[in-house]
Design an enzyme around this catalytic site. Sequence first.
Site, short mmCIF file in Angstrom:
data_model
loop_
_atom_site.label_atom_id
_atom_site.label_comp_id
_atom_site.label_asym_id
_atom_site.label_seq_id
_atom_site.Cartn_x
_atom_site.Cartn_y
_atom_site.Cartn_z
N ARG A 1 -21.27 46.97 26.32
CA ARG A 1 -20.26 47.23 25.25
C ARG A 1 -20.11 48.72 24.95
O ARG A 1 -19.88 49.13 23.80
CB ARG A 1 -20.60 46.46 23.96
N SER B 1 -18.02 38.27 18.40
CA SER B 1 -19.45 38.44 18.13
C SER B 1 -19.65 39.72 17.33
O SER B 1 -19.17 40.78 17.72
CB SER B 1 -20.23 38.56 19.44
N GLU C 1 -21.58 45.16 17.12
CA GLU C 1 -20.62 45.32 18.22
C GLU C 1 -19.25 45.67 17.63
O GLU C 1 -18.50 46.45 18.19
CB GLU C 1 -20.54 44.01 19.02
C1 LIG Z 1 -12.17 35.27 18.95
C2 LIG Z 1 -12.66 36.52 19.63
C3 LIG Z 1 -13.36 36.43 20.83
C4 LIG Z 1 -13.83 37.58 21.46
N1 LIG Z 1 -14.51 37.45 22.64
C5 LIG Z 1 -14.98 38.56 23.26
C6 LIG Z 1 -15.69 38.45 24.50
O1 LIG Z 1 -15.88 37.37 25.05
N2 LIG Z 1 -16.14 39.61 25.07
C7 LIG Z 1 -15.94 40.82 24.50
O2 LIG Z 1 -16.37 41.84 25.07
N3 LIG Z 1 -15.26 40.95 23.34
C8 LIG Z 1 -14.78 39.86 22.71
N4 LIG Z 1 -14.09 39.99 21.52
C9 LIG Z 1 -13.93 41.32 20.91
C10 LIG Z 1 -12.64 42.07 21.34
O3 LIG Z 1 -11.62 41.16 21.69
C11 LIG Z 1 -12.90 43.02 22.49
O4 LIG Z 1 -13.85 44.02 22.14
C12 LIG Z 1 -11.62 43.72 22.93
O5 LIG Z 1 -11.87 44.41 24.12
C13 LIG Z 1 -11.08 44.70 21.88
O6 LIG Z 1 -9.76 45.08 22.27
P1 LIG Z 1 -8.68 45.50 21.17
O7 LIG Z 1 -7.47 45.94 21.87
O8 LIG Z 1 -8.51 44.42 20.18
O9 LIG Z 1 -9.42 46.74 20.53
P2 LIG Z 1 -9.35 47.19 18.99
O10 LIG Z 1 -10.08 46.18 18.16
O11 LIG Z 1 -7.96 47.50 18.62
O12 LIG Z 1 -10.21 48.53 19.07
C14 LIG Z 1 -11.59 48.46 19.42
C15 LIG Z 1 -12.07 49.89 19.71
O13 LIG Z 1 -11.40 50.37 20.86
C16 LIG Z 1 -10.70 51.57 20.55
N5 LIG Z 1 -9.47 51.57 21.33
C17 LIG Z 1 -8.52 50.60 21.40
N6 LIG Z 1 -7.55 50.96 22.26
C18 LIG Z 1 -7.89 52.18 22.73
C19 LIG Z 1 -7.28 53.08 23.66
N7 LIG Z 1 -6.13 52.80 24.28
N8 LIG Z 1 -7.90 54.26 23.90
C20 LIG Z 1 -9.06 54.57 23.29
N9 LIG Z 1 -9.69 53.76 22.41
C21 LIG Z 1 -9.10 52.57 22.15
C22 LIG Z 1 -10.47 51.53 19.04
O14 LIG Z 1 -10.31 52.83 18.50
C23 LIG Z 1 -11.75 50.86 18.57
O15 LIG Z 1 -12.80 51.80 18.50
C24 LIG Z 1 -13.60 38.85 20.88
C25 LIG Z 1 -12.89 38.95 19.66
C26 LIG Z 1 -12.42 37.79 19.05
C27 LIG Z 1 -11.64 37.92 17.77
#
Ligand SMILES: Cc1cc2nc3c(=O)[nH]c(=O)nc-3n(C[C@H](O)[C@H](O)[C@H](O)COP(=O)(O)OP(=O)(O)OC[C@H]3O[C@@H](n4cnc5c(N)ncnc54)[C@H](O)[C@@H]3O)c2cc1C
Length: 309
Positions: free
Chosen positions: A180, A231, A302
């Site tokens: 992560r 998580s 996380e």
């Molecule tokens: C129901 C559910 C299930 C999930 N299952 C998983 C799983 O199985 N595995 C897992 O790893 N995660 C899981 N997640 C967590 C999440 O979906 C992941 O971490 C995902 O990769 C986050 O992407 P996001 O676009 O929503 O990021 P955001 O929540 O928008 O941002 C997360 C971080 O990334 C940064 N960020 C976003 N975009 C950029 C960019 N373009 N450049 C630089 N920084 C950026 C943000 O500043 C922040 O620090 C889950 C979440 C939920 C709600």
Amino acid sequence: MNNFCEKTALACRALSDKGISFEKDAPLSMRTSFKIGGNADIAVFPETEAQLLAAVAALRGADVRFMLIGNGTNLLFSDKGYRGAVIITKKMRKISVDGNILSVLCGDSFTEAAVAAKDASLTGLEFAYGIPGSCGGAVCMNAGAYGGEVSGVLLDMRVLDTASGEVFTVSKADADFSYRHSVIRDFPNYAVISARFALRHGDKNEINAYMQDIMGRRRDKQPLEYPSAGSVFKRPAPDMYVGKMLEDLGLKGFTIGGAQVSQKHAGFIINVGGATASDVLALVDHIKKAVLAAYSVELECEICAVSEE
Ligand SMILES: Cc1cc2nc3c(=O)[nH]c(=O)nc-3n(C[C@H](O)[C@H](O)[C@H](O)COP(=O)(O)OP(=O)(O)OC[C@H]3O[C@@H](n4cnc5c(N)ncnc54)[C@H](O)[C@@H]3O)c2cc1C
């Protein structure tokens, strides 16, 4: 008008002049999967790489603090919101396939990238199916599930240094991936613009069957019917599962305000209605103390908590 409002007004004028869409006083609870968070002074919606660069230049020119977000599925914004601009990448989308290479823009859905890989009979990205984030967020977080991880398939990414305006390519070898974690997390001024995944040719039916199996397991085990950010804690060790630890401590269902340890999967904190960031943080604190006392283990979050200022 105070200095702060002047800066915001200046940024809005610059964004308008450049034709970049934005919203003032934007509710972050509507932009995050937790459905929590006050308002951001500005939410900015670039649609292309050029607009992203222009938006960053406009905000820097007005001396307005900013951060990038994707789909907001790993974030906990403060109840007081965010003083500055949140650049939301969701409109930056373009998935393409060339041989065994799948290219995405940061705002593309990670799940849609997995579907595009399947449609092109490419294997390796099945694990992404059902992860609700954007590709930029997934690369930043080194998202993973069911034995797969971004680090296993990333070829390279294009990165914008928002401080200098420089755009450069970071190869997988230089991405400093660990559980992560990626180099993007160490440099808050780095923004992922696009990424390329190196996949392998496979059988479309087998790829599809595996993706459906993964989605079934998600539906069975995760509280997808409630707002959450997935998580909450990192696994302290590869063989230590936080959900099981919390379940053994009897914490399933433990509730503070509108935030609850999920009955279905204790590794998730769910918003059962009207949860605030303070509720979630108080629950996180309670869990950390209980785990430290019972297992002598310090849990690390996380999810990314973002403060107002
Ligand atoms: C129901 C559910 C299930 C999930 N299952 C998983 C799983 O199985 N595995 C897992 O790893 N995660 C899981 N997640 C967590 C999440 O979906 C992941 O971490 C995902 O990769 C986050 O992407 P996001 O676009 O929503 O990021 P955001 O929540 O928008 O941002 C997360 C971080 O990334 C940064 N960020 C976003 N975009 C950029 C960019 N373009 N450049 C630089 N920084 C950026 C943000 O500043 C922040 O620090 C889950 C979440 C939920 C709600």
